[in-house]
Motif scaffolding. Sequence first.
Motif, PDB file in Angstrom:
ATOM      1  N   SER A  18       0.819  -1.213   0.000  1.00  0.00           N
ATOM      2  CA  SER A  18       0.000   0.000   0.000  1.00  0.00           C
ATOM      3  C   SER A  18       0.851   1.261   0.000  1.00  0.00           C
ATOM      4  CB  SER A  18      -0.920   0.001   1.224  1.00  0.00           C
ATOM      5  OG  SER A  18      -0.163  -0.037   2.431  1.00  0.00           O
ATOM      6  N   SER A  19       2.005   1.233   0.681  1.00  0.00           N
ATOM      7  CA  SER A  19       2.853   2.419   0.714  1.00  0.00           C
ATOM      8  C   SER A  19       3.407   2.743  -0.667  1.00  0.00           C
ATOM      9  CB  SER A  19       3.997   2.211   1.713  1.00  0.00           C
ATOM     10  OG  SER A  19       4.822   1.120   1.328  1.00  0.00           O
ATOM     11  N   GLN A  20       3.824   1.723  -1.424  1.00  0.00           N
ATOM     12  CA  GLN A  20       4.351   1.948  -2.761  1.00  0.00           C
ATOM     13  C   GLN A  20       3.261   2.400  -3.721  1.00  0.00           C
ATOM     14  OE1 GLN A  20       7.422   2.023  -3.394  1.00  0.00           O
ATOM     15  NE2 GLN A  20       8.295   1.013  -1.600  1.00  0.00           N
ATOM     16  N   VAL A  21       2.100   1.766  -3.646  1.00  0.00           N
ATOM     17  CA  VAL A  21       0.991   2.154  -4.516  1.00  0.00           C
ATOM     18  C   VAL A  21       0.581   3.595  -4.241  1.00  0.00           C
ATOM     19  CG1 VAL A  21      -1.417   1.683  -5.099  1.00  0.00           C
ATOM     20  CG2 VAL A  21       0.176  -0.222  -4.768  1.00  0.00           C
ATOM     21  N   SER A  22       0.525   3.972  -2.970  1.00  0.00           N
ATOM     22  CA  SER A  22       0.170   5.349  -2.617  1.00  0.00           C
ATOM     23  C   SER A  22       1.197   6.339  -3.153  1.00  0.00           C
ATOM     24  CB  SER A  22       0.067   5.486  -1.095  1.00  0.00           C
ATOM     25  OG  SER A  22      -0.919   4.635  -0.566  1.00  0.00           O
ATOM     26  N   THR A  23       2.485   5.979  -3.045  1.00  0.00           N
ATOM     27  CA  THR A  23       3.535   6.858  -3.557  1.00  0.00           C
ATOM     28  C   THR A  23       3.393   7.055  -5.056  1.00  0.00           C
ATOM     29  OG1 THR A  23       5.041   6.083  -1.821  1.00  0.00           O
ATOM     30  CG2 THR A  23       6.024   7.180  -3.719  1.00  0.00           C
ATOM     31  N   PHE A  24       3.153   5.976  -5.800  1.00  0.00           N
ATOM     32  CA  PHE A  24       3.000   6.057  -7.249  1.00  0.00           C
ATOM     33  C   PHE A  24       1.813   6.948  -7.624  1.00  0.00           C
ATOM     34  CE2 PHE A  24       5.609   2.741  -9.523  1.00  0.00           C
ATOM     35  CZ  PHE A  24       6.477   2.528  -8.471  1.00  0.00           C
ATOM     36  N   LEU A  25       0.655   6.652  -7.043  1.00  0.00           N
ATOM     37  CA  LEU A  25      -0.570   7.367  -7.411  1.00  0.00           C
ATOM     38  C   LEU A  25      -0.484   8.843  -7.058  1.00  0.00           C
ATOM     39  CD1 LEU A  25      -3.365   4.801  -6.414  1.00  0.00           C
ATOM     40  CD2 LEU A  25      -2.517   5.345  -8.700  1.00  0.00           C
ATOM     41  N   ILE A  26      -0.057   9.145  -5.837  1.00  0.00           N
ATOM     42  CA  ILE A  26      -0.035  10.532  -5.390  1.00  0.00           C
ATOM     43  C   ILE A  26       0.966  11.348  -6.185  1.00  0.00           C
ATOM     44  CG2 ILE A  26       0.431  12.059  -3.449  1.00  0.00           C
ATOM     45  CD1 ILE A  26      -2.205  10.594  -3.248  1.00  0.00           C
TER      46      ILE A  26
END
Length: 387
Positions: A18-26
């Motif tokens: 979730s931390s990596q996905v959030s970084t990518f999206l944001i």
Amino acid sequence: MTQNIYSRIHLAYSLVDSSQVSTFLISILLIVYGSFRSLNMDFENQDKEKDNNSSSGSFNGNSTNNSIQTIDSTQALFLPIGASVSLLVMFFFFDSVQVVFTICTAVLATIAFAFLLLPMCQYLTRPCSPQNKISFGCCGRFTAAELLSFSLSVMLVLIWVLTGHWLLMDALAMGLCVAMIAFVRLPSLKVSCLLLSGLLIYDVFWVFFSAYIFNSNVMVKVATQPADNPLDVLSRKLHLGPNVGRDVPRLSLPGKLVFPSSTGSHFSMLGIGDIVMPGLLLCFVLRYDNYKKQASGDSCGASGPANISGRMQKVSYFHCTLIGYFVGLLTATVASRIHRAAQPALLYLVPFTLLPLLTMAYLKGDLRRMWSEPFHSKSSSSRFLEV
């Protein structure tokens, strides 16, 4: 064999954490939003220029918005040097300047987050309040939406100072990213290459080689070092007692985005420079896409070189560079997982954004124009660009 399979599964799982996905999206959303805010600001400035010219009956050559900063070649060359000096000052004298630096960062973050909230506040206040500006004497004149966005931003910064929560720090960092992308301009592809190449060398040196000189990773230490809370410092200076202002946390400054993993075992971190600097390039190519669309409309749909397929002509530079940013960010994430150490993200982001852009510009025949003087001085009449 089993160990290799397990390590690959673990690597794949860490990438969809979730931390990596959030970084990518944001990070991608911030670049896209900041680029379009910048383009809309250009349209608004053009409308104001037209209104001023029609009302005055003459052309004012000095009509550029003073709040917009355009980086020239000299600034692009010296910006990595200035960033290195600032990094060394923070590394050696952080304890002495941390309070001043925290206050300055909080002030800038307040203004930037107010800019981020402004469109939402304009939407909320439009039905119930006219867009007339309210005078505050020497402070200037402001609309109700501007006052609301600034009030909400001040409230958020105060809560962040009191709690030090990572989510509020991320919100302030997002405001800084959008404001810098919207208010800073790259005038040409030459300046873009100079700036990003210099920052790539800066990032690689301070992440990989600074430990050999300073016995510590300067970039990582400065980025992760928390600062004393100004309330705590004020309490100690004024001798307000042990229970007044002493329970506030130390502050992690909004120079980065951090997101916790689903298990809470670690945080994913991305510096705002890794968003803003590629974001300036994305903003530049979006403006060029808009310019080229206007020019093709004025020339009744003139096509590019004959050896370029129609499908490639339809691919915008913005889409190409944005995909390159995503691939570069993914590569940087994989590299950090493989080496289990901090990586200079610009080492991957700069090649994956610049090289596809240069290749596509060459194939489309736009490289020479984009390299030196990509934009005509005439104002455009187009108001929207489909992406």
